[in-house]
Write a protein that holds these residues in place. Structure first.
Motif: not given
Length: 344
Positions: A262-268, A294-314
């Motif tokens: 609940y404290a780490n909800i990520l929206v993409t 606690e409920v905390n929702i994180t929305m990245p600056e660009d939710p459409t490319t967040y996974a792609w950047h995760g792949g680049a980091m990986l």
């Protein structure tokens, strides 16, 4: 697709589902061509994403094409949300869990991750995405104003430009019944003619009226279409909405990690870009979550490319090559090595 006037020429789009391997191979040929994204598979590893619970036959065919047709030397197949979770953990090293809410084009997925590993019993798919919302908007406009069932591209732009998620649905419905200026939801959308106007645009009713251009009057469609994400029953789907699904997925996880999820909800995903989406999701989750959590929702600056950047980091991770399957391993052990290493 092929045009009627140019049968020999193929047109490559950037959205769709895997239905035909010959056509899919043509798409990949274009992606890896000099015109699009030239790549040397002997040097560059490949990370490819797939939906949850993909068919084994598709997974095997995918590995066969990349190892045998493209002669890829190293290959990693993951879910897009795996990459989002990896990205989130890199930015939030103390997080013990992460609940990824991915609102995509064809589906929406909610997936819990516990210390970097997805908890399969808690994964939920909702058959609502951007495509269904665009089609719903087409049907509403075609019934009320103008036949637009063939204008998917334009209607998708209207959806992106004009629609929003209502924080209080009933209050917005009451306002939409009033006349301008008490009703500040109503607006005109000037349609493109693809000669002088390449893309449509919004005009508020306080601007001088125009007569030479074709336009649509948008009122409660602006919020009733994205409302389907939270109430799929509005279009006859027997499904839970995103807010309800979040609580359901958390309840399917061990109790010791529920507070962390609940404290780490990520929206993409692109369908989360509607104004008001994050606030409405928080409202619904907060209402159903236990008071002590606690409920905390994180929305990245660009939710459409967040996974792609995760792949680049990986790909830069020191342990990256322990995750992949190499061409030598594939040739020795066959498709089973991919199933064993990727589907954990």
């Amino acid at each position: 697709m092929k045009a009627k006037s140019e049968r020999r020429r193929l047109f490559i789009g950037d959205q769709g589902l895997l239905m035909n391997w010959d056509i899919q191979k043509t798409v990949w040929d274009y992606i890896f061509s000099k015109e699009c994204c030239p790549v040397n598979f002997s040097e560059s590893p490949l990370i490819i994403t797939e939906p949850y619970f993909n068919f084994a036959s598709i997974q095997e065919a995918m590995a066969e094409i990349f190892f045998e047709e493209y002669e890829c030397q190293s290959f990693l197949r993951v879910n897009a949300s795996d990459l989002s979770d990896y990205h989130y953990r890199k930015d939030n090293s103390s997080a013990q869990g992460c609940l990824v809410v991915d609102c995509g084009y064809s589906f929406s997925h909610i997936a819990p991750y516990i210390k970097g590993k997805k908890h399969k019993p808690g994964i939920k798919r909702i058959d609502v995405g951007g495509k269904l919302l665009t089609n719903h908007l087409k049907e509403i406009i075609s019934y009320r104003q103008l036949h637009v069932m063939e204008e998917t591209y334009v209607m998708n732009q209207i959806k992106e430009d004009a629609c929003f998620v209502a924080y209080d649905l009933m209050a917005n419905m009451a306002k939409a019944k009033k006349k301008y200026p008490e009703n500040d939801i109503v607006m005109d959308y000037v349609l493109p003619d693809f000669t002088n106007i390449r893309r449509g645009y919004i005009r508020t009713l306080d601007q001088p009226p125009i007569t030479e251009q074709q336009k649509l009057r948008l009122n409660n469609e602006r919020f009733s279409v994205p409302e389907v994400l939270f109430h799929p029953s509005d279009v006859g789907l027997d499904e839970m909405g995103i807010g309800e699904a979040v609580s359901y997925c958390v309840s399917r996880c061990p109790s010791v990690v529920q507070s962390h999820l609940y404290a780490n909800i990520l929206v993409t995903g692109g369908s989360s870009l509607f104004p008001g989406f994050k606030e409405r999701l928080f409202k619904e989750v907060r209402a159903s979550a236990p008071d002590e959590f606690e409920v905390n929702i994180t929305m990245p600056e660009d939710p459409t490319t967040y996974a792609w950047h995760g792949g680049a980091m990986l790909s830069r991770d020191p342990d990256f090559y322990s995750f992949v399957v190499t061409k030598e391993e594939y040739e020795e052990e066959g498709p089973t090595i991919c199933m064993e290493r990727f589907d954990g």
